[in-house]
Design an enzyme around this catalytic site. Structure first.
Site, mmCIF file in Angstrom:
data_model
loop_
_atom_site.group_PDB
_atom_site.id
_atom_site.type_symbol
_atom_site.label_atom_id
_atom_site.label_comp_id
_atom_site.label_asym_id
_atom_site.label_seq_id
_atom_site.Cartn_x
_atom_site.Cartn_y
_atom_site.Cartn_z
ATOM 1 N N LYS A 89 0.805 -0.862 0.152
ATOM 2 C CA LYS A 89 -0.202 0.014 0.228
ATOM 3 C C LYS A 89 0.716 1.221 -0.053
ATOM 4 O O LYS A 89 1.718 1.363 0.830
ATOM 5 C CB LYS A 89 -0.880 0.045 0.994
ATOM 6 C CG LYS A 89 -2.025 1.174 1.224
ATOM 7 C CD LYS A 89 -3.071 0.857 0.462
ATOM 8 C CE LYS A 89 -4.117 1.915 0.216
ATOM 9 N NZ LYS A 89 -3.587 2.735 -0.821
ATOM 10 N N GLN A 110 6.993 4.024 4.103
ATOM 11 C CA GLN A 110 5.465 3.796 4.126
ATOM 12 C C GLN A 110 5.311 2.296 5.085
ATOM 13 O O GLN A 110 4.321 2.010 5.503
ATOM 14 C CB GLN A 110 5.053 3.216 2.759
ATOM 15 C CG GLN A 110 3.730 3.316 2.602
ATOM 16 C CD GLN A 110 3.015 4.927 2.559
ATOM 17 O OE1 GLN A 110 3.357 5.550 2.226
ATOM 18 N NE2 GLN A 110 1.797 4.846 3.257
ATOM 19 N N LYS A 113 5.063 3.835 8.650
ATOM 20 C CA LYS A 113 3.692 4.441 8.640
ATOM 21 C C LYS A 113 2.345 3.572 8.660
ATOM 22 O O LYS A 113 1.706 3.692 9.479
ATOM 23 C CB LYS A 113 3.677 5.167 7.486
ATOM 24 C CG LYS A 113 2.487 6.265 7.466
ATOM 25 C CD LYS A 113 2.473 7.069 6.100
ATOM 26 C CE LYS A 113 3.607 8.021 5.833
ATOM 27 N NZ LYS A 113 3.420 8.905 4.760
ATOM 28 N N LYS A 125 5.471 2.074 -2.752
ATOM 29 C CA LYS A 125 5.443 3.287 -3.421
ATOM 30 C C LYS A 125 5.780 3.249 -4.999
ATOM 31 O O LYS A 125 6.365 2.393 -5.368
ATOM 32 C CB LYS A 125 6.482 4.373 -2.586
ATOM 33 C CG LYS A 125 5.931 5.909 -2.809
ATOM 34 C CD LYS A 125 4.951 6.224 -1.856
ATOM 35 C CE LYS A 125 4.629 7.504 -1.974
ATOM 36 N NZ LYS A 125 3.405 7.733 -0.624
ATOM 37 N N GLY A 164 -3.174 8.050 -4.563
ATOM 38 C CA GLY A 164 -2.991 9.258 -5.027
ATOM 39 C C GLY A 164 -1.364 9.739 -4.132
ATOM 40 O O GLY A 164 -1.138 9.137 -3.091
ATOM 41 N N ASP A 165 -0.998 10.568 -4.689
ATOM 42 C CA ASP A 165 0.259 11.478 -4.153
ATOM 43 C C ASP A 165 0.398 12.515 -4.730
ATOM 44 O O ASP A 165 -0.586 13.215 -5.416
ATOM 45 C CB ASP A 165 1.530 10.594 -4.211
ATOM 46 C CG ASP A 165 2.560 10.857 -3.153
ATOM 47 O OD1 ASP A 165 3.567 11.578 -3.660
ATOM 48 O OD2 ASP A 165 2.640 10.550 -2.099
ATOM 49 N N THR A 208 -5.012 13.577 5.457
ATOM 50 C CA THR A 208 -3.805 13.884 5.844
ATOM 51 C C THR A 208 -3.590 14.903 6.717
ATOM 52 O O THR A 208 -3.031 14.903 7.880
ATOM 53 C CB THR A 208 -2.716 13.664 4.623
ATOM 54 O OG1 THR A 208 -2.966 12.474 3.935
ATOM 55 C CG2 THR A 208 -1.261 13.557 5.134
ATOM 56 N N ASN A 239 -3.265 19.564 -0.790
ATOM 57 C CA ASN A 239 -4.270 19.095 -0.010
ATOM 58 C C ASN A 239 -3.851 19.035 1.499
ATOM 59 O O ASN A 239 -4.577 19.240 2.331
ATOM 60 C CB ASN A 239 -4.730 17.637 -0.568
ATOM 61 C CG ASN A 239 -5.604 17.733 -1.408
ATOM 62 O OD1 ASN A 239 -6.433 18.697 -1.895
ATOM 63 N ND2 ASN A 239 -5.900 16.458 -2.218
ATOM 64 N N SER A 375 -7.365 5.724 3.331
ATOM 65 C CA SER A 375 -7.455 4.720 2.491
ATOM 66 C C SER A 375 -7.625 3.342 2.829
ATOM 67 O O SER A 375 -8.217 2.480 2.082
ATOM 68 C CB SER A 375 -5.899 4.729 1.805
ATOM 69 O OG SER A 375 -5.609 5.835 1.058
#
Length: 442
Positions: A89, A110, A113, A125, A164-165, A208, A239, A375
């Site tokens: 993820k 990640q 996290k 990623k 998304g990123d 976030t 965002n 997510s």
């Protein structure tokens, strides 16, 4: 030499040019020595050697046609780093600076996290050096189709779920998901950040930024304080920054400054988030336009917004944006808390300076995990074929961020780490992944 020191030495020798990746692994390995260096079974099973190497790196060509009929070629990547806790993820970044080192650093971060969220998610990623800025909608569509035509065969709701990123919003996710659905022949939750009409979740856009403020709020509560009356500086205007600023002001704080890649604004009366949204969200305009709506504000192309005196600083733009000189200025001006909304935006020496001067520092892997957590909530809704209200998702997010803070605090107490939330977050995230890896053999 200790086990973690040996790993750092090996990585520096093996990947001397991958600066971002080396910075990320150094921060984690230096923190987890307390637990990793005193467990012989970890070394016997080569746990760290496996942890710092991705399960696989997918690298591929992305050929697409621009509006002039010219074929353009970009590089696409997916770094599937570790799936000990669950399916891979992590987001897809579209930006000209994207390279393997950056994606390895992001994928490595990640892992921990996602572990901190408590959800069953592995770390990954991906992305491309494609720049969506100034591209037409048709060009972005063609790129997304070409990108997903290669990536789709490596994804799935129980395998790898991208999101998304930077540069990858709801539009891009929609185009990618449409391509995935056609090629895979299934309608599953194989991407998150989708539109609400086809499986997306409320609060995902805000998550976030909201989560960053919720974690900061927990830290303040723990110290008998609140956001009410606090002055904040927030870097960025995407965002994360927008919704962190919005939530901070809803909870009684005043955001004095925000930035974009061209400059920064200062508004002594508090930044008008509705104005920033009008500039940034539909057309990705420049913050220089803010003065058109708020003539009393200041716009600067020189200096730094970190020069603005504040109680709380939220770096929300990109990696390595807050330097040692910035940290010294923040300390001099009386900052009390620095919480990372972006991934590793603060240089290591800046983190050290802040911590040694009594500033409470919340690292990105904890402070910005609200995005991936939501997510995860989207994946839950997709699996159950249901839809949660805004209040349901927001309440779940607040509860999760509160739990993250309490678990890091408990880890700090267990290992006598004081207020070192960097070490606490790293150890907490590592211990869960390590147990899973050991239980699953080699």
């Amino acid at each position: 030499m200790s086990y973690t020191s040996d790993m750092l030495k090996m990585l520096k020798k093996k990947y001397p040019q991958e600066n971002e990746f080396l910075s990320a692994t150094q921060e984690v390995l230096q923190s987890i020595g307390l637990v990793a260096d005193h467990n012989p079974a970890f070394q016997k099973r080569a746990l760290l050697e496996r942890l710092v190497e991705p399960d696989r790196i997918l690298s591929f060509r992305v050929s697409w046609q621009n509006d002039n009929g010219q074929t353009e070629v970009n590089k696409g990547y997916r770094v599937q780093f570790n799936n000990a806790l669950g399916p891979y993820k992590g987001g897809l970044r579209l930006h000209p600076t994207v390279n393997q080192s950056i994606l390895k650093f992001l994928g490595f971060e990640q892992i921990f996290k996602n572990s901190l969220t408590g959800l069953a998610l592995g770390g990954a990623k991906g992305g491309s050096d494609f720049d969506p800025k100034y591209k037409s909608d048709n060009e972005i569509l063609h790129f997304c189709i070409a990108f997903m035509t290669e990536l789709y065969k490596h994804m799935g709701a129980d395998t790898d779920i991208p999101a998304g990123d930077i540069g990858t919003g709801t539009r891009e996710i929609g185009y990618m998901y449409g391509t995935y659905k056609k090629l895979a022949g299934v309608h599953t939750g194989a991407l998150t950040g989708k539109g609400l009409e086809f499986g997306g979740s409320l609060v995902r856009t805000e998550a976030t930024g909201y989560g960053l403020v919720y974690l900061t709020q927990e830290l303040l509560k723990d110290n008998g304080d609140s956001l009410h009356g606090k002055k904040l500086v927030v870097s960025g205007s995407g965002n994360v920054a927008i919704y962190a600023a919005q939530k901070a002001q809803e909870l009684g704080g005043t955001v004095l400054a925000m930035s974009d890649s061209f400059g920064w604004i200062f508004d002594k009366d508090g930044v008008k988030i509705d104005v920033v949204k009008k500039i940034k969200e539909p057309n990705r305009g420049r913050l220089s336009e803010y003065k058109d709506s708020v003539p009393s504000a200041e716009y600067h192309t020189k200096g730094s917004l970190w020069e603005v005196p504040c109680d709380i600083a939220l770096p929300c733009a990109t990696q390595h944006e807050l330097t040692l000189p910035h940290a010294k200025t923040l300390v001099k001006n009386g900052v009390k808390i620095v919480a990372e909304g972006a991934n590793m935006p603060t240089f290591g020496e800046a983190v050290h300076h802040l911590q040694t001067n009594g500033v409470l520092f919340l690292p990105g892997k904890a402070a910005n995990c609200g995005g991936v957590a939501t997510s995860g909530f989207e994946m839950m809704q997709n699996s159950a074929r249901t839809f949660w209200s805004f209040a349901q998702v927001d309440t779940a997010l607040q509860s999760l961020m509160s739990t993250v803070y309490q678990r890091i605090k408990q880890t700090n107490q267990k290992h006598s780490l004081g207020n070192n939330f960097v070490a606490g977050a790293n150890i907490l995230g590592f211990e869960k992944v390590a147990k899973a890896m050991m239980a699953q053999g080699i």
